[in-house]
Each structure stands twice: as C-alpha cells, then as structure tokens.
Design an enzyme around this catalytic site. Structure first.
Site, PDB file in Angstrom:
ATOM      1  N   THR A   1       0.983  -1.147   0.050  1.00  0.00           N
ATOM      2  CA  THR A   1       0.060  -0.030  -0.015  1.00  0.00           C
ATOM      3  C   THR A   1       0.986   1.272   0.074  1.00  0.00           C
ATOM      4  O   THR A   1       1.622   1.779   1.044  1.00  0.00           O
ATOM      5  CB  THR A   1      -0.936   0.087   1.057  1.00  0.00           C
ATOM      6  OG1 THR A   1      -1.507  -1.230   1.313  1.00  0.00           O
ATOM      7  CG2 THR A   1      -2.046   1.122   1.113  1.00  0.00           C
TER       8      THR A   1
ATOM      9  N   LYS B   1      -7.022   1.602  -2.871  1.00  0.00           N
ATOM     10  CA  LYS B   1      -6.745   0.829  -1.978  1.00  0.00           C
ATOM     11  C   LYS B   1      -6.541   1.679  -0.830  1.00  0.00           C
ATOM     12  O   LYS B   1      -7.126   1.551   0.507  1.00  0.00           O
ATOM     13  CB  LYS B   1      -5.432   0.205  -2.284  1.00  0.00           C
ATOM     14  CG  LYS B   1      -4.806  -0.299  -0.776  1.00  0.00           C
ATOM     15  CD  LYS B   1      -5.381  -1.375  -0.058  1.00  0.00           C
ATOM     16  CE  LYS B   1      -4.988  -1.577   1.236  1.00  0.00           C
ATOM     17  NZ  LYS B   1      -5.835  -2.389   2.185  1.00  0.00           N
TER      18      LYS B   1
HETATM   19  P1  NAP Z   1       5.355  -5.856   7.910  1.00  0.00           P
HETATM   20  O1  NAP Z   1       5.109  -6.931   8.789  1.00  0.00           O
HETATM   21  O2  NAP Z   1       5.702  -4.649   8.770  1.00  0.00           O
HETATM   22  O3  NAP Z   1       6.393  -5.986   7.013  1.00  0.00           O
HETATM   23  C1  NAP Z   1       7.174  -4.967   6.309  1.00  0.00           C
HETATM   24  C2  NAP Z   1       8.070  -5.514   5.161  1.00  0.00           C
HETATM   25  O4  NAP Z   1       8.950  -4.369   4.670  1.00  0.00           O
HETATM   26  C3  NAP Z   1       9.435  -6.293   5.945  1.00  0.00           C
HETATM   27  O5  NAP Z   1       9.657  -7.276   4.985  1.00  0.00           O
HETATM   28  C4  NAP Z   1      10.393  -5.391   6.283  1.00  0.00           C
HETATM   29  O6  NAP Z   1      11.582  -5.731   6.234  1.00  0.00           O
HETATM   30  C5  NAP Z   1      10.228  -4.402   5.006  1.00  0.00           C
HETATM   31  N1  NAP Z   1      10.939  -3.314   5.025  1.00  0.00           N
HETATM   32  C6  NAP Z   1      10.536  -2.044   5.946  1.00  0.00           C
HETATM   33  N2  NAP Z   1      11.235  -0.990   5.701  1.00  0.00           N
HETATM   34  C7  NAP Z   1      12.092  -1.231   4.730  1.00  0.00           C
HETATM   35  C8  NAP Z   1      13.253  -0.650   4.072  1.00  0.00           C
HETATM   36  N3  NAP Z   1      13.534   0.667   4.386  1.00  0.00           N
HETATM   37  N4  NAP Z   1      14.222  -1.536   3.303  1.00  0.00           N
HETATM   38  C9  NAP Z   1      13.854  -2.555   2.967  1.00  0.00           C
HETATM   39  N5  NAP Z   1      12.939  -3.436   3.318  1.00  0.00           N
HETATM   40  C10 NAP Z   1      11.818  -2.500   4.145  1.00  0.00           C
HETATM   41  O7  NAP Z   1       4.250  -5.175   7.019  1.00  0.00           O
HETATM   42  P2  NAP Z   1       3.097  -5.961   6.346  1.00  0.00           P
HETATM   43  O8  NAP Z   1       1.742  -6.184   7.373  1.00  0.00           O
HETATM   44  O9  NAP Z   1       3.409  -6.982   5.682  1.00  0.00           O
HETATM   45  O10 NAP Z   1       2.705  -4.966   5.225  1.00  0.00           O
HETATM   46  C11 NAP Z   1       3.288  -4.778   4.073  1.00  0.00           C
HETATM   47  C12 NAP Z   1       2.604  -4.021   3.114  1.00  0.00           C
HETATM   48  O11 NAP Z   1       1.132  -4.691   2.844  1.00  0.00           O
HETATM   49  C13 NAP Z   1       2.125  -2.478   3.629  1.00  0.00           C
HETATM   50  O12 NAP Z   1       2.178  -1.649   2.578  1.00  0.00           O
HETATM   51  C14 NAP Z   1       0.902  -2.729   4.354  1.00  0.00           C
HETATM   52  O13 NAP Z   1       0.090  -1.409   4.258  1.00  0.00           O
HETATM   53  C15 NAP Z   1      -0.024  -3.486   3.264  1.00  0.00           C
HETATM   54  N6  NAP Z   1      -1.014  -4.305   3.891  1.00  0.00           N
HETATM   55  C16 NAP Z   1      -0.934  -4.870   5.039  1.00  0.00           C
HETATM   56  C17 NAP Z   1      -2.040  -5.553   5.597  1.00  0.00           C
HETATM   57  C18 NAP Z   1      -2.028  -6.279   6.858  1.00  0.00           C
HETATM   58  O14 NAP Z   1      -3.328  -6.589   7.330  1.00  0.00           O
HETATM   59  N7  NAP Z   1      -1.013  -6.486   7.517  1.00  0.00           N
HETATM   60  C19 NAP Z   1      -3.307  -5.745   4.996  1.00  0.00           C
HETATM   61  C20 NAP Z   1      -3.324  -5.199   3.355  1.00  0.00           C
HETATM   62  C21 NAP Z   1      -2.076  -4.394   3.084  1.00  0.00           C
HETATM   63  P3  NAP Z   1      12.079  -6.389   7.705  1.00  0.00           P
HETATM   64  O15 NAP Z   1      11.817  -7.511   7.858  1.00  0.00           O
HETATM   65  O16 NAP Z   1      13.741  -6.257   7.490  1.00  0.00           O
HETATM   66  O17 NAP Z   1      11.813  -5.452   8.718  1.00  0.00           O
END
Ligand code: NAP
Length: 314
Positions: free
Chosen positions: A94, A170
């Site tokens: 997102t 989104k």
């Molecule tokens: P998350 O668990 O916080 O994972 C974030 C990912 O991004 C991890 O792989 C993290 O790597 C990586 N990352 C963060 N900062 C970085 C950087 N500067 N350089 C390289 N890698 C970086 O987040 P998530 O919940 O999976 O969400 C991922 C995306 O999907 C977001 O855009 C979110 O808004 C969207 N989304 C989430 C949900 C939900 O329910 N969780 C639902 C729909 C959409 P590390 O492991 O090294 O930290």
C-alpha cells in the site's frame, strides 16, 4: 513462472509461501535475513541482494511503505536497474499515488512494465490465499500476472490501465475501514457504558443491518479489547490515512473525516500504540468515556456481570 519476491513481513511471508506451494520458481529477498528461513525450507531460492531477486519474468514487492519501496526499487542496484527489459514489477504494497506514478515512469523509461496490485485482507487471509486484489496496469502485463494473483487471492478486480488508480482505490478503502473502526469504537463505548454486553451488541449489528466482514472482524476485536499482536500495525494504518489525505490534497478533495482519523492515529501513537493493531483506534472512545478495559481481565469480569457464558468459555 520464474519470479522474485521482496518483503517477507506479516503479509509477504504468507504470500510468497503460497506462490511456492502453487509451483512457481520463487527467489526471495528480505532485509532481515532470519525471515527468509521458513521460505527456503518450503523450497524457495535465496537471493543475496535485491538485484539477485530480479532475474525472473516478474518481481513482486510487498514492503512496508513508500520509503522501503523507493529504497528497494529506485536505489543503485535496485529493481529498476536490475530487471530485464520487458519484465514486470508487480507492486502489492500500500503506497502513495505519487510513488506509483514515479515507478510507472521509471520502469517505462527502462523498457520494463509496472503493475500495481494492492490487497485487501489481513495476514490470515493472505495465508489462506483469500486476498481481494485491486489491480491496474497495461492489460497484457496484468494478464501475465494473473496466474500469480490467482495463487494469492480469491478475487482480482481490474480498475484500469493507470497503475496509480489501484493505489488510490486501496487508500480510499483503508480510509473507509478506519472510519468504520472509529464509528464502531464510539458506538461500542456508548452501549458498554450503559452496561450492555459489547459482544452481544456486535453480534446484533453484524448479523442484521451491518452483515459485512469489517463490522464482524473489527467489532469483535474492539468488543474484546484485543489489539495485540498486531495483524496490521497501527503505524501502517496511520501511513494509509496520511497517504489518502495527500492524494485528497493534490486532487483538492476535502476529507474532514480523514483528518479526524489522522488525529485519532496520532493520539494512539503518541500514547505508545506502535505495537498495537490499527483497530486500537476503536478503543480510544472507551478511554475517553473513562471505560477503557483490557481484554483478558475484563472479558472475565464482564461475562460474570452479564452472565455471558460464551465469553466465559474463552
Ligand atoms: P510488515 O510486517 O511490517 O513487513 C514490512 C516489510 O517491509 C518487511 O519485509 C520489512 O523488512 C520491509 N521493510 C520495511 N522497511 C524497509 C526498508 N527501508 N528497506 C527494505 N525493506 C523494508 O508489514 P505488512 O503488514 O506485511 O505490510 C506490508 C504492506 O502490505 C504494507 O504496505 C501494508 O500497508 C500492506 N497491507 C498490510 C495488511 C495487513 O493486514 N498487515 C493488509 C493489506 C495491506 P524487515 O523484515 O527487514 O523489517
């Protein structure tokens, strides 16, 4: 298909696993090394760098936010520099409308294709391959990605040829979800303070006039006061409201409710809510009413008070 997958967080790990299970040849990369292990055990290949993950027909990204995706895609040895001509960047995070437009241009300039396909659904839906995917981009590129999207979700809804359209849809959807969470929080605080059982109240609403997943899922979480562990972390929810407001400002669309939600998230985070689920903004109204509760202790106390046997069973 031979693909790369970058970003093995709460969502990405489950999505990459489903692609491996569907028989695709998946090479994974994540900034923190330990998150790759489970995928490698499942049969994924390991990439030592972003560039190493970019040797397939498609590179999928599922990263936290604009900063993360810009770092990975636009930096030296990033995706734009590394992907073959004609290959596709399938961006599922997102992100902002502005970054989506910038990536479209950068990929087009490099002779590559860019498809935006952000998702609705939390990590449990990702694990069950039941995400709802909103996709936009060149129709041929979208068609090429369809077998991958089919392995990740139960439905793909195409919204046009400009990738940023999918990102705006989104963001607008997450604005609506956050608005429903805030409204549920206020309504639940109201009936709760009058001594009405919160769980029974959510059941009444979600089985009658609001039979939608948002009311069932988030109403349940707010009624339980169950905001940890976070499935969708509050800072990411805050990010989405900020991005919706940015898009609104650039299109000159006043969104007073989004401004209110911005301040609700700010209040939650100012009080140390970074590790909570974003639905914790639905607990703020109870705090304002002097009726904040914790999930476990209160569940038992409340169930004794109102004789709710279902709650006692938990
Ligand atoms: P998350 O668990 O916080 O994972 C974030 C990912 O991004 C991890 O792989 C993290 O790597 C990586 N990352 C963060 N900062 C970085 C950087 N500067 N350089 C390289 N890698 C970086 O987040 P998530 O919940 O999976 O969400 C991922 C995306 O999907 C977001 O855009 C979110 O808004 C969207 N989304 C989430 C949900 C939900 O329910 N969780 C639902 C729909 C959409 P590390 O492991 O090294 O930290």
């Amino acid at each position: 298909m031979k693909i790369g997958f970058i970003g093995l967080g709460r969502m990405g790990a489950a999505m990459a696993a489903n692609l491996v299970r569907a028989g695709h040849d998946v090479t994974v990369f994540n900034r923190s090394l330990e998150k790759r292990r489970a995928l490698l055990e499942l049969g994924a290949r390991e990439a030592g760098s972003v560039a190493d993950a970019c040797h397939g027909e498609v590179i999928i990204t599922m990263l936290a936010d604009d900063t993360a995706l810009a770092d990975v895609a636009l930096a030296k040895h990033g995706i734009v520099e590394s992907l073959a001509r004609g290959a596709i960047h399938l961006s599922m995070s997102t992100i902002s409308v502005a970054l989506s437009k910038k990536l479209s241009e950068a990929h087009a300039h490099a002779g590559q294709r860019f498809v935006a396909a952000p998702v609705f659904g939390r990590p449990d839906s990702a694990a069950a391959a039941k995400l709802f995917i909103v996709a936009a981009g060149d129709p041929a590129a979208l068609a090429a990605c369809q077998p991958l999207l089919d392995a990740l979700g139960s439905k793909t809804l195409a919204i046009g040829t400009q990738p940023s359209a999918a990102n705006l849809v989104k963001l607008s959807g997450n604005f609506l979800l956050a608005a429903a969470i805030e409204a549920l929080g206020e309504a639940i605080a109201l009936v709760d303070k009058a001594g009405i059982d919160r769980r029974a109240y959510v059941e009444v609403l979600s089985s009658t006039i609001f039979p939608a997943p948002v009311y069932k899922t988030y109403g349940g979480l707010i009624a339980e006061g169950s905001f940890q562990p976070a499935a969708f972390a509050a800072p990411l929810g805050f990010k989405d409201i900020r991005l919706a407001l940015q898009a609104a400002e650039s299109l000159r669309v006043p969104m007073p409710l989004a401004s209110l939600l911005h301040d609700r998230f700010l209040r939650l985070l100012a009080q140390g809510g970074d590790s909570l689920d974003w639905s914790a903004i639905g607990g703020l109204a109870a705090q304002d009413a002097g009726a904040a509760r914790t999930a476990g202790a209160d569940g038992a106390k409340r169930s004794r008070a109102v004789g709710d046997e279902r709650a006692q069973d938990r």
